[in-house]
Scaffold this motif. Sequence first.
Motif, PDB file in Angstrom:
ATOM      1  N   GLU A 754      -0.049  -7.458  -7.379  1.00 20.91           N
ATOM      2  CA  GLU A 754       0.655  -6.305  -7.937  1.00 20.91           C
ATOM      3  C   GLU A 754       0.903  -5.274  -6.852  1.00 20.91           C
ATOM      4  O   GLU A 754      -0.035  -4.825  -6.169  1.00 20.91           O
ATOM      5  CB  GLU A 754      -0.147  -5.693  -9.073  1.00 20.91           C
ATOM      6  CG  GLU A 754       0.600  -4.567  -9.790  1.00 20.91           C
ATOM      7  CD  GLU A 754      -0.096  -4.110 -11.045  1.00 20.91           C
ATOM      8  OE1 GLU A 754      -0.014  -4.838 -12.055  1.00 20.91           O
ATOM      9  OE2 GLU A 754      -0.745  -3.036 -11.008  1.00 20.91           O
ATOM     10  N   SER A 762       5.520  -0.838 -11.316  1.00 17.41           N
ATOM     11  CA  SER A 762       4.891  -1.763 -10.375  1.00 17.41           C
ATOM     12  C   SER A 762       5.668  -3.078 -10.340  1.00 17.41           C
ATOM     13  O   SER A 762       6.363  -3.456 -11.287  1.00 17.41           O
ATOM     14  CB  SER A 762       3.438  -2.035 -10.779  1.00 17.41           C
ATOM     15  OG  SER A 762       2.681  -0.855 -10.744  1.00 17.41           O
ATOM     16  N   LEU A 763       5.514  -3.782  -9.240  1.00 15.78           N
ATOM     17  CA  LEU A 763       6.166  -5.074  -9.040  1.00 15.78           C
ATOM     18  C   LEU A 763       5.074  -6.137  -8.917  1.00 15.78           C
ATOM     19  O   LEU A 763       4.078  -5.938  -8.212  1.00 15.78           O
ATOM     20  CB  LEU A 763       7.022  -5.037  -7.770  1.00 15.78           C
ATOM     21  CG  LEU A 763       7.700  -6.338  -7.335  1.00 15.78           C
ATOM     22  CD1 LEU A 763       8.778  -6.733  -8.339  1.00 15.78           C
ATOM     23  CD2 LEU A 763       8.311  -6.183  -5.950  1.00 15.78           C
ATOM     24  N   GLN A 765       4.238  -9.975  -7.755  1.00 12.19           N
ATOM     25  CA  GLN A 765       4.652 -11.148  -6.985  1.00 12.19           C
ATOM     26  C   GLN A 765       3.654 -12.276  -7.260  1.00 12.19           C
ATOM     27  O   GLN A 765       2.447 -12.126  -7.043  1.00 12.19           O
ATOM     28  CB  GLN A 765       4.676 -10.831  -5.483  1.00 12.19           C
ATOM     29  CG  GLN A 765       4.988 -12.006  -4.584  1.00 12.19           C
ATOM     30  CD  GLN A 765       6.435 -12.438  -4.680  1.00 12.19           C
ATOM     31  OE1 GLN A 765       7.310 -11.625  -4.963  1.00 12.19           O
ATOM     32  NE2 GLN A 765       6.712 -13.691  -4.435  1.00 12.19           N
TER      33      GLN A 765
END
Length: 800
Positions: A754, A762-763, A765
């Motif tokens: 995160e 938030s992103l 992956q």
Amino acid sequence: MLVPLALLLAGALQGASGPGGSLARDIRAMQLDPEQCYRVREVTLVREDARIYFTDGYLAFARPVGGAVAAAVFTAEVEGGDAEILVMPPLRSERQSLASYTHSPNLNEHFAAAILLFSDDTHKQLMEQIRSGPFNKKSPEMGVLLDQRWSSVVRNLASSFETRLVLDLLSGRPPSEGVFVASLQGRKLGNFDVFYDPRSQEQLTIGQVAFRENRPYFDVWTSYETRSFRAGRRKIPPPEISIGNYRMEVTLEPDLQLKAVTRITVVPAQTLRVVPFDIAQRMKVTGAAINGQPAEVFEWESMRSNLIQGSNQLVLVIPPAPLEAGQPVEMELRHEGAVVLEAGQKVYSVISRGNWYPTRGPQYADFDITFRHSRELDLVSVGDVVEDRTEGEWRVTRRRTSVPVRLAGFNLGVYERTRIKSAGTTVEVCANRSLENALQPKPQPPVIMTQPQTWPRNRRPDLITAPAPPPPTYKPAARLPQLAEEVAAALEFMAARFGPPPLRTLTVSPVPGAWGQGFPGLIYLSTISYLAPGDRPIQHLNELQRLFFADILLAHETAHQWWGNLVSSPGYHDDWIMEGLANYSALLYLEQRRGPKALESVLNEYRFNLLKRDAGGKTLDSAGPIVMGSRLESSQTPGAWRIITYEKGSWILHMLRRKMGDRQFDAMLGELRRRFEFKTISTEQLRLLAAEFLPPRSPDPKLELFFEQWVYGTGIPTLELKYSLRGRAPALKLTGSVKQSDVEEDFSLLVPVEIQFARGKSLVQWVRTGSAAAPFTVGLKQAPSRVVLDPQTSLLAVIR
């Protein structure tokens, strides 16, 4: 020789008259036939995935029983004599299991001797090869020696499988449905057994009797579906009977001996000359009738067969005439046994809770039960009370279920009770008036005090002995109202998520010990849970143990009203689903009551337990995949089944919840109940159902990788995140890697990384781990405030 096996094979006859008893006596008198002894070379016996090579030695057959040859002995006691068995399990989990016992993923063992028992066409196949082989010849002289040396051992082994042999030989089943058993004396592995049974869910089973701390185990090395069944060329025969309803009259004598008359409506799936039932080893079937006509009862018990079958034993009812397929018949069975024990202080324990009456596999049925017992005792059971009266010193209560149930349990004691309504259900909580002996407070020693003195100073002080304080008095019924509120709250919490419970009444009753069990409409709850936390007479409880008795145990058994009773599992490979669902449902309730930190604390403790290492450095999790079920309880790992099933099972469901999100996870549980109500759900069906509730474009959309790693495999990784940030906004590049350790090289899972920002969403992956550090690169428009590996505790892993 296999003579030491005889110590394991002694049995006790429970009934023997009629054709079953006659055949059983022939089996117990089984003897090798010297005229049917052969010197053999290069004879092969194939049972699907198992190949047995009798390379060079002597093969002697037993005299016929019931018109069929059912046993043989092979010995390699000749110069250059040898024999070999070869088995190559098709599944990775089975190869791992086999290797954990034999140190090889395949079984390739030479053996010096073998005893064969069979009700299939083994005799025919072997004789065809013997007759066609140019080097094979009769050897009656050696047959005399083998008869003297081996016949008693054959009889002992045959007694362990006597009931199954009687069933097959009397039933007229085709040889293709017969059983094959080989007890082999391995040159390296010692004595072990091979079973091939086309009527079993797993046709091939290989294992060994073992002991640990004077307790016997049957360690299953490998067990699986053989190739013709895997390919669909053969089908497992359907269950012999279906049972629609039970009408039972049960008497508990003053000495607690249980005597019952059970009447059932049975529909044969095929023409039956023998009707098999399962019942607790503590119970004995003393008589039977079919449509009012007397029928023979045959049962036989032995240590070896009991180890293999577990807590049940096989009972055969032999009708006076064959039963026609599809034609309902009324059967009456009389059975009795000591299934109730006294734990002291008028506290009782029902030992055989779900198998005190005759059954045949897990089936849903209606129950109408009349109990007759001392009026001084209270008895609770499944179903609504339709009649309750006293007859002198006896109390008679009749109960009837409103929907079909899988199990009918009962409990008894001298109770105080309270009732409360919740979620449309009457909750009745019963408590013993005293603690069982094992929990009674221990007497305190006298108190020795020093009398203070001021003169003379050199004189030794006087010692005064004061009476010991009285031991504390614990009253299990003191918390009845509070306990009822706790049950009602748990029931309401679960009903809101899973739908209403199947029965209108839920009774909670105490059991001695530190465990619980959830039956339809009846919960057995540890006496310890009845006591206030400060009154529990168990010292040194850790935080998880305190939570177990305070919150988890009661909610877990409440959840079994849905998971295990309304929905069930088709076999031991899938039992983890019911226990995992019940335990995680309890943890969801714990989370609501005490907050997310309480859930996280329990999961951390579960992870710690799974990572505990034995003297050889192996983690408990490595005992086997969760789908091994009851096989995890072995002489190697006696405690593995409980921890892996309950605790890893909870982790698996928690990880699925994190993948789905809370709303979708709750929706999945509700759909599971609706779709599989009064049905079974397998592990593969659970995978497919769970995949339906994943977010769109989820990695691993069918959950194949997830189930392969966590359900069908073992391993708990240690994960380490490294990353760096380069460039300038808005053209930043985040480069990192996730490294895993402490697992096998082929271990792989999807790990969320995160990327958090001071402003904005938030992103996440997803990174697939492997034997080498798994790299990832992400383009960013702004610098992250944090980069965190698995921030939502969504993985059973150690994060560094």
